[in-house]
Design an enzyme around this catalytic site. Structure first.
Site, PDB file in Angstrom:
ATOM      1  N   GLU A   3       0.826  -1.215   0.000  1.00  0.00           N
ATOM      2  CA  GLU A   3       0.000   0.000   0.000  1.00  0.00           C
ATOM      3  C   GLU A   3       0.856   1.259   0.000  1.00  0.00           C
ATOM      4  O   GLU A   3       0.545   2.245  -0.664  1.00  0.00           O
ATOM      5  CB  GLU A   3      -0.935   0.000   1.212  1.00  0.00           C
ATOM      6  N   HIS A  22     -10.458  -6.531   8.921  1.00  0.00           N
ATOM      7  CA  HIS A  22     -11.015  -6.154   7.623  1.00  0.00           C
ATOM      8  C   HIS A  22     -12.352  -5.434   7.755  1.00  0.00           C
ATOM      9  O   HIS A  22     -13.065  -5.283   6.779  1.00  0.00           O
ATOM     10  CB  HIS A  22     -11.258  -7.400   6.754  1.00  0.00           C
TER      11      HIS A  22
END
Lengths: 331, 406
Positions: A65, A134
């Site tokens: 990321e 998540h």
């Protein structure tokens, strides 16, 4: 203007059409992220787009990321209009340095010499048993940071048109798409071809209590309002749409009428966007209030995996309605 | 100026309904005077005042139900000037209810009173602070409305805009008159109160239990002799011996006489035994007999009869409900042989006396038939240990062997 029938589509399809249209309209626009091209996106938003638009415009990235958000910042500074997809906002923490220390600051630290017209899309929220790594709602954290804009499209219309406005904005813009909304179907008014990214909207009018929310909690809040209506309590539902900047004028105007407010946020209470909304009301609308401000937020726990615990940890129509009821018709 | 508030008449009481005022604004009151009657889960209770002064303003009208701690009236000290804004005179109790709207021939409506801004705003006294929403406060200020005596209907009992508007609308009409009839207790309400108190006790208090069987031959023989010359209405019952013995024994084991509060054990200021009285129709109360240890047996007997009478007709006083430092339950001749009590919080002990029964008893190595009773103690282990509890039972037993000294 011709009168055309409203178009029905899912939130997922609206996101996809927005990306497709942006890429077709502007050669500087491209999308990159993990599994967006060959796999079609982990929430299938970009399914089929790589075949149609080519892998130069829909680009798979390594699982880093920090690297691909940083690349997006560089591309934006160099004149491109990148759309970066981060699989979930939980993973965006790996890119926090790029977003907070670079994207948000470079336009300011360069005295306006460099703009960062970057758009980052992230999935957010809980409800699909994806457990604590998540499922969190971290958009409130990003709303803390000056220099970026934070959007939370809840309706199909906003999913369809907010991207276009975000790309046109010279600042870095973060768009949080709630995972439970992707399958939701809604109607698009063909006469509307653009939306703003600075105002809150009244999604249901009412005079007894204001329910302020955004994103994935909007429909739960509307369900709560419907239940309250059956009891004779008319709730006004405000969709914040943008968490930074916050359109407090719309909220204050509503509270000045209803004088009671419940803030509904899937984030936790502590240090949250719900706390910010409530505090600004205390600062700016104290004497309008006829009842304490209430909040319905997620339980202060890492999101549980077990379905019943996950549901118990989240705001629900019943808890939202109960909070509103406690202000309008205390037992 | 101080406030006369709705008292808490037990750990389980949350609110009370004012039945009637027994004093009127301007009346001089002294500590211990009964000034009002309040209906509670335990029936109508006469509420005493604990400060001397002059009753100033009435803030709660008959029929109103208010939470514990709500100011019901203000009290000014003797000699202090009357509050600048007196309550409009109350109509006499026999006056018919005021009409909702003044009749056409009535004098024009009184214009709204505008409270002149006080020169100095005194600090609000603790407990007198009005709970009011910001919007309602602003509206009340704009209307010049006095908030005293207004009742909130909003969240947490706060005054809301609607309350202020209603008060402003009602300001010109006469205050409500009439009174709520004084009634006995409602068994369902009392059941709820007992349920709440006993559940709390079992949830919070680590009870320990001790029992001791006591030979009552001497005590009953003495009682027979003492009753021989008394008219039936003044005869002493064994219960009065139990009561006095328990009270005297508590002087020696003071850690069983008092309350368990947030900060630990708080000894009682005297020995005020709460006497458990079972009520017709179900339920029970345990009002205090003040300074039980200092009263003569005849005095205690009279107090018991009076208490039972008043408990059943709704005439208990507030101090009798708030002051018990321990509870004593005596089952009497129709009761069970043994009772193991549940402590009434925040007290720390309950003493029980079972029915007097004849049992074989070992005396000097031989069997004899003796009247005996089982004495029990349930006590809060946070406040005392079993050894001290045992001392209390032993002391009661010793005292019951010397009834002439009671």
């Amino acid at each position: 203007m011709t009168k055309a029938a409203p178009v029905k589509m899912t939130y997922r399809e609206a996101c996809k059409q927005a990306i497709r249209e942006a890429i077709l309209a502007d050669p500087r626009v491209f999308l990159m992220g993990e599994d967006v091209a060959r796999y079609g996106g982990c929430y299938a938003v970009t399914k089929g787009l790589a075949e149609e638009l080519g892998e130069d415009r829909i680009r798979d990235t390594p699982l880093s990321e920090s690297a691909f958000v940083g690349a997006g910042i560089g591309a934006a500074i160099a004149g491109m209009r990148p759309i970066v997809e981060v699989m979930t906002c939980n993973f965006s923490l790996l890119a926090l340095d790029q977003i907070v220390n670079n994207a948000a600051t470079i336009p300011h630290m360069s005295g306006g010499q460099f703009a960062v017209p970057l758009v980052i899309r992230m999935a957010t929220g809980a409800g699909r048993q994806l457990a604590a790594q998540h499922s969190h709602s971290l958009e409130g954290w990003y709303a803390h940071i000056p220099g970026i804009k934070v959007l939370a499209p809840a309706t199909v219309e906003d999913a369809r048109y907010m991207l276009q406005a975000a790309l046109a904005d010279p600042n870095p813009v973060l768009i949080f798409e709630h995972i439970m909304l992707y399958n939701m179907e809604g109607e698009l008014d063909p006469r509307i071809e653009a939306v703003d990214i600075s105002s809150a909207k009244v999604r249901r009018a009412g005079k007894d209590v204001t329910l302020v929310t955004y994103g994935g909690s909007l429909f739960k809040t509307l369900d709560a309002a419907a239940a309250l209506a059956a009891e004779g309590i008319e709730a006004e539902v405000i969709d914040l749409r943008s968490l930074r900047p916050l359109d407090m004028a719309t909220v204050v105007a509503s509270v000045a009428e209803t004088r009671r407010v419940v803030v509904v946020d899937e984030g936790w209470k502590s240090g949250s966007i719900s706390a910010e909304v409530a505090m600004r009301l205390v600062e700016d609308a104290f004497f309008e209030l006829d009842a304490p401000i209430r909040r319905v937020c997620s339980a202060e726990v890492p999101m549980p995996y077990a379905a019943h615990l996950e549901q118990a940890a989240l705001p629900q129509p019943a808890t939202i309605a109960a909070a509103a009821r406690s202000l309008v018709a205390p037992a | 100026v101080s406030a006369f508030i709705m008292p808490s008449l037990g750990a389980d009481m949350e609110a009370g309904t004012l039945v009637e005022w027994l004093k009127r604004p301007g009346d001089r009151v002294k500590r211990g005077d009964v000034v009002a009657v309040v209906d509670t889960q335990k029936g109508a209770i006469e509420i005493e005042i604990f400060e001397a002064g002059v009753l100033d303003r009435i803030l709660v009208q008959p029929g109103e139900k208010v939470p514990v701690g709500t100011p019901m009236a203000t009290l000014r000290s003797d000699g202090a000037a009357q509050e600048p804004e007196p309550e409009p005179p109350q109509p006499p109790p026999e006056a018919p209810p005021a009409p909702e709207r003044p009749p056409p021939e009535a004098p024009p409506e009184v214009p709204p009173r505008i409270t002149p801004p006080p020169v100095e705003i005194p600090e609000p006294e603790a407990g007198l602070r009005v709970r009011i929403s910001p919007a309602a406060r602003r509206r009340a200020a704009a209307l010049g409305l006095d908030l005293a005596g207004l009742r909130g209907t909003g969240p947490e009992g706060a005054l809301t805009l609607a309350d202020i508007e209603a008060a402003a609308a009602a300001r010109v009409s006469a205050p409500p008159s009439g009174r709520v009839p004084r009634v006995g207790f409602d068994p369902a309400e009392m059941r709820r109160a007992i349920a709440a108190a006993m559940a709390r006790s079992k949830r919070e208090i680590p009870h320990y239990y001790l029992t001791e069987t006591v030979d009552l031959r001497r005590a009953l023989a003495w009682l027979d002799a003492a009753n021989r010359d008394r008219p039936p209405t003044e005869r002493l019952l064994p219960a009065v011996l139990f009561l006095k013995a328990a009270a005297l024994a508590l002087r020696k084991v003071p850690e069983l006489n008092g309350f368990w509060e947030k900060d630990g054990f708080l000894p009682g200021a005297g020995v005020h035994v709460g006497w458990a009285i079972s009520l017709r129709g179900g339920g029970l109360v345990a009002p205090a007999i003040h300074d039980t240890d200092q009263k003569a047996l005849a005095e205690l007997m009279a107090a018991l009869r009076d208490l039972v009478q008043r408990a059943r007709t709704g005439g208990l006083r507030s101090s009798e409900l708030t002051d018990p430092t321990i509870t004593v339950t005596s089952l009497g001749e129709h009761g069970a042989e043994t009772v193991i009590g549940i402590i009434y919080p925040p007290q720390v002990a309950i003493i029980g006396f079972g029915r007097i029964v004849e049992r074989p008893w070992a005396v000097d190595g031989a069997l004899a038939i003796r009247p005996v009773a089982t004495l029990s103690l349930a006590a809060d282990h946070r406040a005392s240990d079993g050894h001290r509890g045992g001392l209390l039972l032993a002391e009661i037993e010793r005292l019951l062997q010397e009834p002439e000294a009671l």
